[in-house]
Scaffold this motif. Structure first.
Motif, PDB file in Angstrom:
ATOM      1  N   TRP A   1       0.865  -1.196   0.000  1.00 28.76           N
ATOM      2  CA  TRP A   1       0.000   0.000   0.000  1.00 28.76           C
ATOM      3  C   TRP A   1       0.893   1.235   0.000  1.00 28.76           C
ATOM      4  O   TRP A   1       1.679   1.446   0.926  1.00 28.76           O
ATOM      5  CB  TRP A   1      -0.887  -0.032   1.228  1.00 28.76           C
TER       6      TRP A   1
ATOM      7  N   ILE B   1       1.040   5.017   0.580  1.00 27.54           N
ATOM      8  CA  ILE B   1       0.167   5.778   1.475  1.00 27.54           C
ATOM      9  C   ILE B   1       0.861   7.059   1.919  1.00 27.54           C
ATOM     10  O   ILE B   1       2.094   7.166   1.869  1.00 27.54           O
ATOM     11  CB  ILE B   1      -0.205   4.897   2.701  1.00 27.54           C
TER      12      ILE B   1
ATOM     13  N   LYS C   1       2.082  10.052   4.625  1.00 29.15           N
ATOM     14  CA  LYS C   1       2.856   9.949   5.866  1.00 29.15           C
ATOM     15  C   LYS C   1       1.961   9.900   7.109  1.00 29.15           C
ATOM     16  O   LYS C   1       2.093   9.026   7.964  1.00 29.15           O
ATOM     17  CB  LYS C   1       3.825  11.125   5.954  1.00 29.15           C
TER      18      LYS C   1
ATOM     19  N   GLU D   1      -1.261   9.303   7.246  1.00 32.41           N
ATOM     20  CA  GLU D   1      -2.169   8.168   7.140  1.00 32.41           C
ATOM     21  C   GLU D   1      -1.456   6.874   7.555  1.00 32.41           C
ATOM     22  O   GLU D   1      -2.057   5.992   8.162  1.00 32.41           O
ATOM     23  CB  GLU D   1      -2.709   8.066   5.722  1.00 32.41           C
ATOM     24  N   HIS D   2      -0.163   6.790   7.231  1.00 30.53           N
ATOM     25  CA  HIS D   2       0.592   5.610   7.642  1.00 30.53           C
ATOM     26  C   HIS D   2       0.722   5.537   9.159  1.00 30.53           C
ATOM     27  O   HIS D   2       0.617   4.451   9.759  1.00 30.53           O
ATOM     28  CB  HIS D   2       1.993   5.632   7.014  1.00 30.53           C
ATOM     29  N   SER D   3       0.917   6.678   9.800  1.00 24.20           N
ATOM     30  CA  SER D   3       1.031   6.657  11.267  1.00 24.20           C
ATOM     31  C   SER D   3      -0.261   6.186  11.916  1.00 24.20           C
ATOM     32  O   SER D   3      -0.242   5.651  13.024  1.00 24.20           O
ATOM     33  CB  SER D   3       1.424   8.044  11.793  1.00 24.20           C
TER      34      SER D   3
ATOM     35  N   ALA E   1      -0.288   2.048  10.592  1.00 17.92           N
ATOM     36  CA  ALA E   1       0.911   1.228  10.763  1.00 17.92           C
ATOM     37  C   ALA E   1       0.593  -0.005  11.603  1.00 17.92           C
ATOM     38  O   ALA E   1      -0.124   0.068  12.600  1.00 17.92           O
ATOM     39  CB  ALA E   1       2.016   2.044  11.442  1.00 17.92           C
TER      40      ALA E   1
ATOM     41  N   PHE F   1       3.737  -1.288   3.764  1.00 20.76           N
ATOM     42  CA  PHE F   1       3.481   0.109   3.437  1.00 20.76           C
ATOM     43  C   PHE F   1       4.715   0.740   2.803  1.00 20.76           C
ATOM     44  O   PHE F   1       5.842   0.505   3.238  1.00 20.76           O
ATOM     45  CB  PHE F   1       3.100   0.896   4.690  1.00 20.76           C
TER      46      PHE F   1
ATOM     47  N   VAL G   1       5.713   4.676   2.101  1.00 20.92           N
ATOM     48  CA  VAL G   1       5.203   5.982   2.522  1.00 20.92           C
ATOM     49  C   VAL G   1       5.678   7.083   1.583  1.00 20.92           C
ATOM     50  O   VAL G   1       6.862   7.179   1.261  1.00 20.92           O
ATOM     51  CB  VAL G   1       5.656   6.293   3.971  1.00 20.92           C
TER      52      VAL G   1
END
Length: 365
Positions: free
Chosen positions: A44, A46, A48, A50-52, A55, A62, A64
């Motif tokens: 995916w 994604i 930054k 949104e990744h946090s 995660a 992921f 990023v």
């Protein structure tokens, strides 16, 4: 000739950078793909922030992309994925920036939205498009990608990852008392107009405090408008009724706060969809966006919906003939929501949630 879709994809790419609510709504598609092809690799791409939030999502790799990094960041991501080729790339972001980013990714076939749902000419950047699905909810629009690939069972499931440290963070902010979580402000984008009034929120705080013994925990980012809104709500509320945690939690901490809450009250924003993903009861406040398209999927029956009124009042149009997803960009639209509307739905939701909890099978056996 149409590009053929893989019968059994080994590596699936997902391109969806933002936003917080949308990436929550996309998770059921990932889960459906995993159920259909448990051995498939899913990568995916994604944003930054949104990744946090996501995660640790099981079975997902992921990559990023920091949206603030622009073209330089795109080139860095292309280099990172230079040796990666996807059997299929699900281009699930209707934005020109994401389409440009997709050009540097290698994929046998690229899937995007049908022409009616595509924005920013996204269909020019894909080989295959979804079948038309008029008037679809965002969750169902995302699931259409799985259906196009041949997924047989696409019932929405989430199962988000929340680490123990996040629950400790949440408990440090709230203690052990039951609470209502209120996220009063939406993303401050240009002409967003999704915020309700401090006076309205304070009336709901009062009701939760007096009638149900619920403290209200305020959450949000650390921007000046959000802090001012929090201070105003607290000043209008009884001493002890409000815990102002605006700007005080991480995104994982916010997930934990939502998971522990009795109920969430918020406008169309990330926390509405986080609550939905965690199956925490939520009253969504909607006037500028259509909740039938973008409301909390599992709790749409309890949305305060003044979108039809806003359409007729400020756009002077019939909601039934309006293009699907059109927003009402008027600063007074949210004023159509009354405190009594929210309190009525809050009462109905608390009663429904209590009944559902009583009828759920016990974990004890």
């Amino acid at each position: 000739m149409k590009h053929p879709l893989p019968a059994r994809p080994e590596h699936i790419g997902v391109l969806r950078l933002s936003a917080l609510g949308d990436v929550c709504n996309l998770v059921p598609t990932v889960r459906a793909l995993q159920r259909q092809w448990p051995e498939a690799r899913i990568t995916w791409i994604i944003g930054k922030g949104e990744h946090s939030l996501l995660a640790g999502l099981s079975g997902v790799e992921f990559v990023v992309y920091d949206k603030a990094s622009g073209i330089a960041g795109m080139r860095a991501l292309w280099r990172e994925l230079a040796d990666t080729r996807f059997d299929v790339l699900l281009h699930m972001q209707q934005a020109l920036r994401a389409s440009v980013l997709s050009l540097g990714l290698k994929a046998d076939v690229r899937v995007g939205y049908d022409k009616a749902r595509a924005k920013d000419a996204q269909h020019w950047f894909t080989h295959r498009q979804l079948a038309p699905h008029p008037r679809a909810h965002v969750v169902d629009s995302f699931l259409d990608f799985a259906r196009l690939l041949g997924v047989e069972e696409a019932s929405p499931q989430w199962d988000l990852a929340i680490p123990e440290a996040a629950f400790e963070e949440a408990a440090g902010l709230t203690g052990d008392a039951p609470y209502m979580l209120m996220s009063p402000c939406a993303n401050p984008r240009l002409r967003n107009f999704r915020n309700w009034s401090a006076e309205g929120y304070a009336a709901v705080v009062e009701h939760g405090w007096v009638q149900h013994g619920l403290t209200t925990v305020l959450t949000g980012g650390g921007s000046t408008p959000e802090r001012e809104m929090g201070s105003r709500i607290q000043s209008l509320s009884q001493p002890g009724a409000v815990i102002d945690a605006i700007g005080a939690s991480s995104l994982k901490g916010l997930l934990a706060l939502i998971a522990r809450a009795r109920v969430v009250v918020a406008p169309d924003s990330g926390p509405v969809h986080m609550a939905n993903a965690l199956d925490t009861p939520v009253v969504g406040l909607f006037a500028t966006t259509n909740p039938e398209r973008a409301g909390p999927y599992r709790w749409r029956d309890f949305v305060v919906n003044r979108y039809p009124d806003a359409v007729t009042t400020y756009l002077h149009k019939d909601p039934e003939t309006l293009s699907w997803g059109q927003r009402v960009r008027h600063p007074d639209a949210m004023s159509l929501i009354r405190a009594d509307d929210v309190i009525r739905n809050l009462e109905a939701l608390l009663a429904a949630a209590s009944t559902r909890k009583e009828t759920e099978p016990s974990d004890e056996a």
